[in-house]
Design an enzyme around this catalytic site. Structure first.
Site, PDB file in Angstrom:
ATOM      1  N   GLY A 172      -7.430 -20.053  13.483  1.00  0.00           N
ATOM      2  CA  GLY A 172      -7.466 -21.403  12.935  1.00  0.00           C
ATOM      3  C   GLY A 172      -8.872 -21.971  12.875  1.00  0.00           C
ATOM      4  O   GLY A 172      -9.320 -22.454  11.830  1.00  0.00           O
ATOM      5  N   SER A 182     -10.145 -30.309  20.700  1.00  0.00           N
ATOM      6  CA  SER A 182      -9.139 -29.872  19.724  1.00  0.00           C
ATOM      7  C   SER A 182      -9.751 -30.025  18.341  1.00  0.00           C
ATOM      8  O   SER A 182     -10.053 -31.151  17.925  1.00  0.00           O
ATOM      9  CB  SER A 182      -7.877 -30.718  19.825  1.00  0.00           C
ATOM     10  OG  SER A 182      -7.285 -30.612  21.103  1.00  0.00           O
ATOM     11  N   ASP A 226     -12.448  -9.757  13.084  1.00  0.00           N
ATOM     12  CA  ASP A 226     -11.216 -10.183  13.737  1.00  0.00           C
ATOM     13  C   ASP A 226     -10.370  -8.950  14.035  1.00  0.00           C
ATOM     14  O   ASP A 226     -10.595  -7.872  13.458  1.00  0.00           O
ATOM     15  CB  ASP A 226     -10.421 -11.167  12.860  1.00  0.00           C
ATOM     16  CG  ASP A 226      -9.514 -12.068  13.688  1.00  0.00           C
ATOM     17  OD1 ASP A 226      -8.574 -11.546  14.322  1.00  0.00           O
ATOM     18  OD2 ASP A 226      -9.749 -13.283  13.722  1.00  0.00           O
ATOM     19  N   ASN A 269     -12.103 -27.151  26.954  1.00  0.00           N
ATOM     20  CA  ASN A 269     -11.841 -28.207  27.923  1.00  0.00           C
ATOM     21  C   ASN A 269     -10.895 -27.730  29.022  1.00  0.00           C
ATOM     22  O   ASN A 269     -10.827 -28.331  30.092  1.00  0.00           O
ATOM     23  CB  ASN A 269     -11.287 -29.447  27.227  1.00  0.00           C
ATOM     24  CG  ASN A 269      -9.901 -29.251  26.643  1.00  0.00           C
ATOM     25  OD1 ASN A 269      -8.910 -29.705  27.190  1.00  0.00           O
ATOM     26  ND2 ASN A 269      -9.822 -28.603  25.481  1.00  0.00           N
ATOM     27  N   TYR A 279      -6.025 -18.726  30.843  1.00  0.00           N
ATOM     28  CA  TYR A 279      -6.870 -18.958  29.672  1.00  0.00           C
ATOM     29  C   TYR A 279      -8.107 -19.785  30.056  1.00  0.00           C
ATOM     30  O   TYR A 279      -9.248 -19.422  29.733  1.00  0.00           O
ATOM     31  CB  TYR A 279      -6.067 -19.676  28.587  1.00  0.00           C
ATOM     32  CG  TYR A 279      -6.911 -20.269  27.487  1.00  0.00           C
ATOM     33  CD1 TYR A 279      -7.538 -19.453  26.553  1.00  0.00           C
ATOM     34  CD2 TYR A 279      -7.097 -21.650  27.382  1.00  0.00           C
ATOM     35  CE1 TYR A 279      -8.327 -19.992  25.553  1.00  0.00           C
ATOM     36  CE2 TYR A 279      -7.869 -22.197  26.380  1.00  0.00           C
ATOM     37  CZ  TYR A 279      -8.487 -21.363  25.470  1.00  0.00           C
ATOM     38  OH  TYR A 279      -9.265 -21.895  24.480  1.00  0.00           O
TER      39      TYR A 279
END
Length: 270
Positions: free
Chosen positions: A15, A167, A35, A110, A138
């Site tokens: 994304g 985000s 990728d 974050n 993660y």
């Protein structure tokens, strides 16, 4: 430093990678894409696993810098996080060192400080020196990436800007995101600043727009020359009407920076 000409963008099919491969060329970059899966519409993109050390050596050969977005972006079992996010990031740094690449922009998160309590109104903005408190495997992998970047700067002189991304979506989708949102255009501005600022050594910065409801201090990011132009506030009225105001005392999902990664992570291996 002079603006890098050719930049390897890992995670180019994801994304954030999709957004950046559309926006970064306008800042003067020629992108080399990589990728694990084929990148739609990009026949010259490299399809390779971060575990493939030879493929990584070839991918980084001749580039001026790397933006490292690849890896698992949600919670998963430790074994999966270890292979993709921890060992994969190490393999990339080794390839960069061996090929003489001098700068990496590392997509931290974050969630490396996810267990930090959410600031209340009137609290000071959270600095990048906030102790790391990862909220998931993660988040732990992002803490590892920041330490790996520091090691490669101290030992090998390989510079990194570690960006603790909030985000990054076309628009915020939750009341929590009003505080951590980074518009795609501001994301491209921040990555450009991270690629071109002189003498960064290893620097940790928060990645967000200039949000009215911002939780963390952007001083470190601004020191790179980053000037965010967007603010989540135009989306606030609609989101608050639909979801209610932010209330960390009543809503456990809002009590920590990591949101529901703390209270109900997307996947938990136990």
């Amino acid at each position: 430093m002079p603006a890098p000409r050719t930049v390897l963008l890992t995670g180019a099919a994801g994304g954030l990678g999709t957004l950046m491969r559309e926006l970064l060329p306008a800042h003067g970059y020629e992108l080399r894409l990589l990728d694990l899966v084929p990148v739609e519409g990009e026949p010259d993109a490299i399809t390779a696993d971060l575990a493939d050390k030879e493929a990584l050596r070839e991918a980084v050969r001749g580039v001026d810098a790397i933006i490292h977005l690849a890896g698992i972006s949600l919670e998963a079992s430790f074994d999966k996080i270890l292979r993709a996010n921890i060992e994969g990031t190490y393999n990339l740094y080794e390839a960069a060192r061996e090929e003489g690449v001098r700068r990496i922009v590392f997509a931290s998160s974050n969630h490396a400080v996810g267990y930090t309590p959410t600031p209340r109104p009137g609290d000071p903005l959270l600095p990048v020196e906030t102790p790391r408190r990862p909220d998931t495997f993660y988040g732990l992998s992002k803490s590892f990436g920041e330490d790996l970047a520091q090691l490669y700067w101290d030992r090998h002189g390989l510079e990194t800007v570690s960006v603790r991304i909030g985000s990054c979506f076309p628009e915020p989708t939750s009341v929590r995101m009003l505080s951590v949102w980074m518009s795609p255009a501001d994301g491209a501005r921040l990555f450009h600043a991270a690629l071109t600022a002189p003498d960064v050594g290893h620097r940790v910065v928060y990645g967000s727009s200039a949000n009215t409801r911002l939780w963390w201090d952007l001083t470190s990011a601004r020191s790179l020359g980053y000037e965010p132009e967007d603010d989540s506030e135009p989306y606030a009225e609609k989101l608050v009407a639909e979801q209610g105001p932010l209330d960390p005392d009543a809503n456990p999902d809002q009590a920590h920076l990591g949101g529901h990664f703390v209270t109900d992570p997307p996947i938990w291996p136990y």
